[in-house]
Scaffold this motif. Structure first.
Motif, PDB file in Angstrom:
ATOM      1  N   GLY A  41       0.800  -1.205   0.000  1.00  9.17           N
ATOM      2  CA  GLY A  41       0.000   0.000   0.000  1.00  9.17           C
ATOM      3  C   GLY A  41       0.842   1.268   0.000  1.00  9.17           C
ATOM      4  N   VAL A  42       0.297   2.320  -0.601  1.00 11.81           N
ATOM      5  CA  VAL A  42       0.893   3.658  -0.575  1.00 11.81           C
ATOM      6  C   VAL A  42      -0.228   4.655  -0.317  1.00 11.81           C
ATOM      7  CG1 VAL A  42       2.170   5.432  -1.831  1.00 11.81           C
ATOM      8  CG2 VAL A  42       2.707   3.020  -2.200  1.00 11.81           C
ATOM      9  N   LYS A  43       0.006   5.602   0.600  1.00 10.43           N
ATOM     10  CA  LYS A  43      -0.995   6.610   0.946  1.00 10.43           C
ATOM     11  C   LYS A  43      -0.327   7.978   0.982  1.00 10.43           C
ATOM     12  CE  LYS A  43      -4.493   7.507   4.524  1.00 10.43           C
ATOM     13  NZ  LYS A  43      -5.027   7.013   5.828  1.00 10.43           N
ATOM     14  N   TYR A  44      -1.027   8.986   0.461  1.00 10.24           N
ATOM     15  CA  TYR A  44      -0.455  10.337   0.380  1.00 10.24           C
ATOM     16  C   TYR A  44      -1.464  11.352   0.918  1.00 10.24           C
ATOM     17  CZ  TYR A  44       1.598  14.584  -1.573  1.00 10.24           C
ATOM     18  OH  TYR A  44       2.145  15.833  -1.727  1.00 10.24           O
ATOM     19  N   ARG A  45      -1.031  12.179   1.859  1.00  8.51           N
ATOM     20  CA  ARG A  45      -1.913  13.208   2.428  1.00  8.51           C
ATOM     21  C   ARG A  45      -1.943  14.405   1.506  1.00  8.51           C
ATOM     22  NH1 ARG A  45      -1.198  17.542   5.970  1.00  8.51           N
ATOM     23  NH2 ARG A  45       0.976  16.966   6.323  1.00  8.51           N
ATOM     24  N   LEU A  46      -3.128  14.705   1.006  1.00 13.01           N
ATOM     25  CA  LEU A  46      -3.297  15.823   0.085  1.00 13.01           C
ATOM     26  C   LEU A  46      -3.454  17.158   0.800  1.00 13.01           C
ATOM     27  CD1 LEU A  46      -5.891  14.351  -2.446  1.00 13.01           C
ATOM     28  CD2 LEU A  46      -3.466  14.777  -2.899  1.00 13.01           C
ATOM     29  N   TYR A  47      -4.228  17.132   1.900  1.00  8.63           N
ATOM     30  CA  TYR A  47      -4.613  18.395   2.512  1.00  8.63           C
ATOM     31  C   TYR A  47      -4.975  18.192   3.973  1.00  8.63           C
ATOM     32  CZ  TYR A  47      -7.832  22.021   4.119  1.00  8.63           C
ATOM     33  OH  TYR A  47      -8.443  22.972   4.881  1.00  8.63           O
ATOM     34  N   GLY A  48      -4.655  19.189   4.786  1.00  8.31           N
ATOM     35  CA  GLY A  48      -5.265  19.343   6.085  1.00  8.31           C
ATOM     36  C   GLY A  48      -4.668  18.538   7.218  1.00  8.31           C
ATOM     37  N   ASP A  49      -5.271  18.749   8.373  1.00 11.54           N
ATOM     38  CA  ASP A  49      -4.923  18.072   9.609  1.00 11.54           C
ATOM     39  C   ASP A  49      -6.226  17.602  10.250  1.00 11.54           C
ATOM     40  OD1 ASP A  49      -2.656  17.842  11.918  1.00 11.54           O
ATOM     41  OD2 ASP A  49      -4.598  18.363  12.797  1.00 11.54           O
ATOM     42  N   VAL A  50      -6.220  16.432  10.843  1.00  8.31           N
ATOM     43  CA  VAL A  50      -7.465  15.858  11.367  1.00  8.31           C
ATOM     44  C   VAL A  50      -8.078  16.713  12.475  1.00  8.31           C
ATOM     45  CG1 VAL A  50      -6.932  13.484  10.745  1.00  8.31           C
ATOM     46  CG2 VAL A  50      -6.176  14.365  12.942  1.00  8.31           C
ATOM     47  N   VAL A  51      -7.254  17.495  13.186  1.00  4.54           N
ATOM     48  CA  VAL A  51      -7.753  18.307  14.294  1.00  4.54           C
ATOM     49  C   VAL A  51      -7.812  19.788  13.936  1.00  4.54           C
ATOM     50  CG1 VAL A  51      -7.348  19.042  16.682  1.00  4.54           C
ATOM     51  CG2 VAL A  51      -6.909  16.664  16.003  1.00  4.54           C
ATOM     52  N   TYR A  52      -6.741  20.324  13.389  1.00  5.11           N
ATOM     53  CA  TYR A  52      -6.580  21.769  13.358  1.00  5.11           C
ATOM     54  C   TYR A  52      -7.099  22.455  12.096  1.00  5.11           C
ATOM     55  CZ  TYR A  52      -3.691  20.788  17.393  1.00  5.11           C
ATOM     56  OH  TYR A  52      -3.243  20.356  18.605  1.00  5.11           O
ATOM     57  N   SER A  53      -7.238  21.770  10.975  1.00  2.00           N
ATOM     58  CA  SER A  53      -7.737  22.436   9.772  1.00  2.00           C
ATOM     59  C   SER A  53      -9.262  22.525   9.809  1.00  2.00           C
ATOM     60  CB  SER A  53      -7.276  21.693   8.517  1.00  2.00           C
ATOM     61  OG  SER A  53      -7.736  20.361   8.524  1.00  2.00           O
ATOM     62  N   ASP A  54      -9.809  23.538   9.139  1.00  2.00           N
ATOM     63  CA  ASP A  54     -11.263  23.727   9.123  1.00  2.00           C
ATOM     64  C   ASP A  54     -11.978  22.601   8.393  1.00  2.00           C
ATOM     65  OD1 ASP A  54     -11.050  26.115  10.526  1.00  2.00           O
ATOM     66  OD2 ASP A  54     -10.882  27.319   8.696  1.00  2.00           O
ATOM     67  N   TRP A  55     -11.375  22.138   7.317  1.00  6.80           N
ATOM     68  CA  TRP A  55     -11.954  21.057   6.535  1.00  6.80           C
ATOM     69  C   TRP A  55     -11.282  19.735   6.901  1.00  6.80           C
ATOM     70  CZ3 TRP A  55     -16.205  22.050   3.727  1.00  6.80           C
ATOM     71  CH2 TRP A  55     -16.461  23.384   3.413  1.00  6.80           C
ATOM     72  N   PRO A  56     -11.911  18.606   6.590  1.00  9.55           N
ATOM     73  CA  PRO A  56     -11.308  17.301   6.920  1.00  9.55           C
ATOM     74  C   PRO A  56      -9.964  17.095   6.221  1.00  9.55           C
ATOM     75  CG  PRO A  56     -13.614  17.046   6.333  1.00  9.55           C
ATOM     76  CD  PRO A  56     -13.250  18.451   5.995  1.00  9.55           C
ATOM     77  N   GLN A  57      -9.134  16.282   6.839  1.00 14.81           N
ATOM     78  CA  GLN A  57      -7.892  15.855   6.193  1.00 14.81           C
ATOM     79  C   GLN A  57      -8.242  14.933   5.031  1.00 14.81           C
ATOM     80  OE1 GLN A  57      -4.369  14.578   8.552  1.00 14.81           O
ATOM     81  NE2 GLN A  57      -4.617  12.628   7.483  1.00 14.81           N
ATOM     82  N   LEU A  58      -7.634  15.162   3.863  1.00 13.32           N
ATOM     83  CA  LEU A  58      -7.882  14.364   2.669  1.00 13.32           C
ATOM     84  C   LEU A  58      -6.630  13.591   2.283  1.00 13.32           C
ATOM     85  CD1 LEU A  58      -9.905  16.859   0.425  1.00 13.32           C
ATOM     86  CD2 LEU A  58     -10.810  14.961   1.793  1.00 13.32           C
TER      87      LEU A  58
END
Length: 209
Positions: A41-58
């Motif tokens: 498996g390979v996973k890449y975080r596109l955007y955000g932080d699970v706690v601190y960003s206004d929108w969900p982490q993607l």
């Protein structure tokens, strides 16, 4: 009628990329023998932080699944013994959202051909297109050390065995950042024509550094 054992290892880099490898052994308790599958498996975080960003982490990712023995998948009519899933996931923690406790949720859209998570191969003759499946989970963090929640996962029924969606209710105990234990009751429905597949799930998760 079955038992699934899984051993996995993952590593993350720069809080951005995660690579993983896993080995599954699916024991056929009533029939004898087992099915073994390896997953990269390979996973890449596109955007955000699970706690601190206004929108969900993607995040986006893929999982490539390979059976060690293709005989059972081929005998059941799978188009391919091996295959690759692609997914996009959204995750968010809401502080103090449920009676003052933190809440967490995840929604994943997965493009897949996998039969029973790939253990019975991928696709079928005349039915070999990717399907978009939903996965979702939600939980409440009652403390730093205790979480309770529910998970749901759709699965395609390429082989026509009446393959059911999966659901479980879980309790996770997290004594430290380096170790966690999860106990769940899972309802897996019908697997390869055998109905009423329910049972306990137990997971140990450790972190080296």
């Amino acid at each position: 009628d079955y038992r699934l054992n899984l051993l996995g290892l993952s590593a993350s880099f720069y809080d951005r990329v995660e690579v993983s490898v896993a080995h599954q052994r699916f024991d056929l308790k009533t029939l004898g023998g087992d099915i073994r599958q390896n997953i990269l498996g390979v996973k890449y975080r596109l955007y955000g932080d699970v706690v601190y960003s206004d929108w969900p982490q993607l995040s986006i990712g893929l999982q490539h699944k390979r059976l060690e023995d293709e005989a059972i998948a081929n005998a059941l009519g799978a188009q391919d013994a091996n295959g690759t899933d692609f997914y996009i996931a959204a995750t968010k923690v809401h502080l103090g959202a449920v009676a003052g406790y933190n809440a967490v949720w995840n929604v994943t859209a997965r493009a897949t051909k996998a039969n029973e998570m790939g253990l019975l191969g991928h696709g079928a003759e005349g039915n070999d297109d990717y399907e978009l499946m939903l996965e979702a989970s939600a939980g409440v963090l009652f403390s730093r050390h205790l979480a309770v929640g529910v998970e749901y996962r759709q699965k395609p029924d390429n082989l026509g065995f009446g393959e059911d969606d999966w659901m479980d209710f879980f309790v996770s105990y997290i004594p430290s950042k380096d170790f966690s234990l999860t106990l769940a009751w899972a309802d897996l429905g019908s697997i390869a024509g055998a109905p009423g597949q329910k049972g306990l799930y137990l997971s140990f998760n450790g972190q080296v550094w």
